[in-house]
Scaffold this motif. Structure first.
Motif, PDB file in Angstrom:
ATOM      1  N   TYR A 168       7.082  31.462  -7.591  1.00 54.45           N
ATOM      2  CA  TYR A 168       6.048  30.922  -8.472  1.00 54.45           C
ATOM      3  C   TYR A 168       4.972  30.191  -7.676  1.00 54.45           C
ATOM      4  O   TYR A 168       3.791  30.283  -7.984  1.00 54.45           O
ATOM      5  N   LYS A 169       5.360  29.487  -6.625  1.00 57.82           N
ATOM      6  CA  LYS A 169       4.375  28.807  -5.776  1.00 57.82           C
ATOM      7  C   LYS A 169       3.468  29.818  -5.090  1.00 57.82           C
ATOM      8  O   LYS A 169       2.258  29.605  -4.974  1.00 57.82           O
ATOM      9  N   GLN A 170       4.039  30.915  -4.617  1.00 56.23           N
ATOM     10  CA  GLN A 170       3.228  31.953  -3.983  1.00 56.23           C
ATOM     11  C   GLN A 170       2.271  32.583  -4.990  1.00 56.23           C
ATOM     12  O   GLN A 170       1.133  32.906  -4.667  1.00 56.23           O
ATOM     13  N   ARG A 171       2.719  32.776  -6.221  1.00 55.99           N
ATOM     14  CA  ARG A 171       1.863  33.339  -7.248  1.00 55.99           C
ATOM     15  C   ARG A 171       0.679  32.417  -7.521  1.00 55.99           C
ATOM     16  O   ARG A 171      -0.442  32.866  -7.718  1.00 55.99           O
ATOM     17  N   ASN A 172       0.919  31.121  -7.499  1.00 57.42           N
ATOM     18  CA  ASN A 172      -0.138  30.152  -7.724  1.00 57.42           C
ATOM     19  C   ASN A 172      -1.225  30.275  -6.655  1.00 57.42           C
ATOM     20  O   ASN A 172      -2.414  30.213  -6.955  1.00 57.42           O
TER      21      ASN A 172
ATOM     22  N   ARG B 259      23.887  35.311 -29.350  1.00 61.76           N
ATOM     23  CA  ARG B 259      23.986  36.533 -28.550  1.00 61.76           C
ATOM     24  C   ARG B 259      22.763  37.423 -28.710  1.00 61.76           C
ATOM     25  O   ARG B 259      22.389  38.154 -27.803  1.00 61.76           O
ATOM     26  N   ARG B 260      22.145  37.411 -29.878  1.00 64.19           N
ATOM     27  CA  ARG B 260      20.952  38.245 -30.120  1.00 64.19           C
ATOM     28  C   ARG B 260      19.734  37.739 -29.355  1.00 64.19           C
ATOM     29  O   ARG B 260      18.758  38.445 -29.211  1.00 64.19           O
ATOM     30  N   GLY B 261      19.810  36.508 -28.868  1.00 64.98           N
ATOM     31  CA  GLY B 261      18.686  35.931 -28.151  1.00 64.98           C
ATOM     32  C   GLY B 261      18.509  36.464 -26.740  1.00 64.98           C
ATOM     33  O   GLY B 261      17.452  36.335 -26.150  1.00 64.98           O
ATOM     34  N   GLY B 262      19.553  37.074 -26.201  1.00 68.10           N
ATOM     35  CA  GLY B 262      19.459  37.634 -24.864  1.00 68.10           C
ATOM     36  C   GLY B 262      19.740  36.611 -23.775  1.00 68.10           C
ATOM     37  O   GLY B 262      20.014  35.443 -24.029  1.00 68.10           O
ATOM     38  N   ARG B 263      19.650  37.090 -22.553  1.00 66.93           N
ATOM     39  CA  ARG B 263      19.890  36.217 -21.409  1.00 66.93           C
ATOM     40  C   ARG B 263      18.637  35.424 -21.084  1.00 66.93           C
ATOM     41  O   ARG B 263      17.526  35.859 -21.349  1.00 66.93           O
ATOM     42  N   SER B 264      18.843  34.290 -20.468  1.00 68.26           N
ATOM     43  CA  SER B 264      17.685  33.517 -20.026  1.00 68.26           C
ATOM     44  C   SER B 264      17.082  34.209 -18.802  1.00 68.26           C
ATOM     45  O   SER B 264      17.809  34.713 -17.947  1.00 68.26           O
ATOM     46  N   PRO B 265      15.761  34.269 -18.729  1.00 64.20           N
ATOM     47  CA  PRO B 265      15.135  34.932 -17.584  1.00 64.20           C
ATOM     48  C   PRO B 265      15.320  34.121 -16.313  1.00 64.20           C
ATOM     49  O   PRO B 265      15.341  32.894 -16.336  1.00 64.20           O
ATOM     50  N   ALA B 266      15.468  34.837 -15.209  1.00 61.16           N
ATOM     51  CA  ALA B 266      15.609  34.169 -13.916  1.00 61.16           C
ATOM     52  C   ALA B 266      14.252  33.619 -13.494  1.00 61.16           C
ATOM     53  O   ALA B 266      13.222  34.205 -13.784  1.00 61.16           O
ATOM     54  N   PHE B 267      14.273  32.486 -12.825  1.00 66.06           N
ATOM     55  CA  PHE B 267      13.028  31.864 -12.391  1.00 66.06           C
ATOM     56  C   PHE B 267      13.207  31.388 -10.961  1.00 66.06           C
ATOM     57  O   PHE B 267      14.122  30.627 -10.657  1.00 66.06           O
ATOM     58  N   ASP B 268      12.343  31.857 -10.062  1.00 67.91           N
ATOM     59  CA  ASP B 268      12.390  31.454  -8.661  1.00 67.91           C
ATOM     60  C   ASP B 268      11.177  30.583  -8.373  1.00 67.91           C
ATOM     61  O   ASP B 268      10.038  31.036  -8.428  1.00 67.91           O
TER      62      ASP B 268
ATOM     63  N   THR C 238       7.637  35.866 -12.917  1.00 63.69           N
ATOM     64  CA  THR C 238       7.638  34.632 -12.131  1.00 63.69           C
ATOM     65  C   THR C 238       7.104  33.459 -12.930  1.00 63.69           C
ATOM     66  O   THR C 238       6.810  32.428 -12.364  1.00 63.69           O
ATOM     67  N   ILE C 239       6.970  33.607 -14.221  1.00 61.29           N
ATOM     68  CA  ILE C 239       6.482  32.515 -15.063  1.00 61.29           C
ATOM     69  C   ILE C 239       7.687  31.803 -15.663  1.00 61.29           C
ATOM     70  O   ILE C 239       8.588  32.452 -16.199  1.00 61.29           O
ATOM     71  N   PRO C 240       7.748  30.479 -15.588  1.00 62.15           N
ATOM     72  CA  PRO C 240       8.905  29.779 -16.159  1.00 62.15           C
ATOM     73  C   PRO C 240       8.928  29.917 -17.683  1.00 62.15           C
ATOM     74  O   PRO C 240       7.892  30.056 -18.336  1.00 62.15           O
ATOM     75  N   GLU C 241      10.125  29.877 -18.220  1.00 62.88           N
ATOM     76  CA  GLU C 241      10.297  29.989 -19.668  1.00 62.88           C
ATOM     77  C   GLU C 241       9.884  28.682 -20.340  1.00 62.88           C
ATOM     78  O   GLU C 241      10.253  27.597 -19.882  1.00 62.88           O
ATOM     79  N   ARG C 242       9.111  28.780 -21.415  1.00 66.28           N
ATOM     80  CA  ARG C 242       8.710  27.578 -22.141  1.00 66.28           C
ATOM     81  C   ARG C 242       9.906  27.006 -22.892  1.00 66.28           C
ATOM     82  O   ARG C 242      10.833  27.724 -23.260  1.00 66.28           O
ATOM     83  N   THR C 243       9.873  25.701 -23.125  1.00 61.78           N
ATOM     84  CA  THR C 243      11.019  25.051 -23.759  1.00 61.78           C
ATOM     85  C   THR C 243      11.251  25.550 -25.177  1.00 61.78           C
ATOM     86  O   THR C 243      12.395  25.699 -25.602  1.00 61.78           O
ATOM     87  N   ASP C 244      10.171  25.825 -25.934  1.00 62.81           N
ATOM     88  CA  ASP C 244      10.373  26.300 -27.296  1.00 62.81           C
ATOM     89  C   ASP C 244      10.954  27.715 -27.310  1.00 62.81           C
ATOM     90  O   ASP C 244      11.745  28.053 -28.190  1.00 62.81           O
ATOM     91  N   GLN C 245      10.606  28.539 -26.316  1.00 63.52           N
ATOM     92  CA  GLN C 245      11.195  29.875 -26.245  1.00 63.52           C
ATOM     93  C   GLN C 245      12.671  29.790 -25.907  1.00 63.52           C
ATOM     94  O   GLN C 245      13.488  30.535 -26.459  1.00 63.52           O
ATOM     95  N   ALA C 246      13.024  28.888 -24.995  1.00 62.21           N
ATOM     96  CA  ALA C 246      14.434  28.719 -24.637  1.00 62.21           C
ATOM     97  C   ALA C 246      15.224  28.228 -25.841  1.00 62.21           C
ATOM     98  O   ALA C 246      16.345  28.692 -26.098  1.00 62.21           O
ATOM     99  N   ARG C 247      14.658  27.312 -26.584  1.00 60.54           N
ATOM    100  CA  ARG C 247      15.333  26.766 -27.770  1.00 60.54           C
ATOM    101  C   ARG C 247      15.555  27.868 -28.813  1.00 60.54           C
ATOM    102  O   ARG C 247      16.637  27.990 -29.379  1.00 60.54           O
TER     103      ARG C 247
END
Length: 84
Positions: free
Chosen positions: A41-45, A28-37, A12-21
């Motif tokens: 995330y608000k409930q986790r906070n 293709r070796r980078g994999g799929r982007s993780p899903a983020f809800d 439930t942690i958003p992906e950082r911009t440098d990791q996405a980059r």
């Protein structure tokens, strides 16, 4: 040990911009982007802030109690006092 993604546990942690980059740079070796809800995330906070408030109690933060039952006996009144 396998990562949480391999075990099917969603994060439930958003992906950082440098990791996405870096992931996109790898193609293709980078994999799929993780899903983020955002709602999860608000409930986790809320849960993390509750833990931080509980850790203001010295006995809970340092875990003086030896058994789970006595630790729960300390957490319960602290939670009630926070709620009241």
């Amino acid at each position: 040990m396998a990562g949480v993604g391999r075990r099917g546990i969603p994060h439930t942690i958003p992906e950082r911009t440098d990791q996405a980059r870096n992931r996109l740079r790898r193609g293709r070796r980078g994999g799929r982007s993780p899903a983020f809800d955002r709602n999860i995330y608000k409930q986790r906070n809320v849960v993390e802030r509750c833990f931080n408030r509980l850790k203001q109690w010295r006995g809970i933060a340092t875990r003086y109690d030896n058994t789970a039952r006595s630790y729960e006996a300390a957490v319960t009144p602290a939670s009630l006092l926070m709620w009241a």
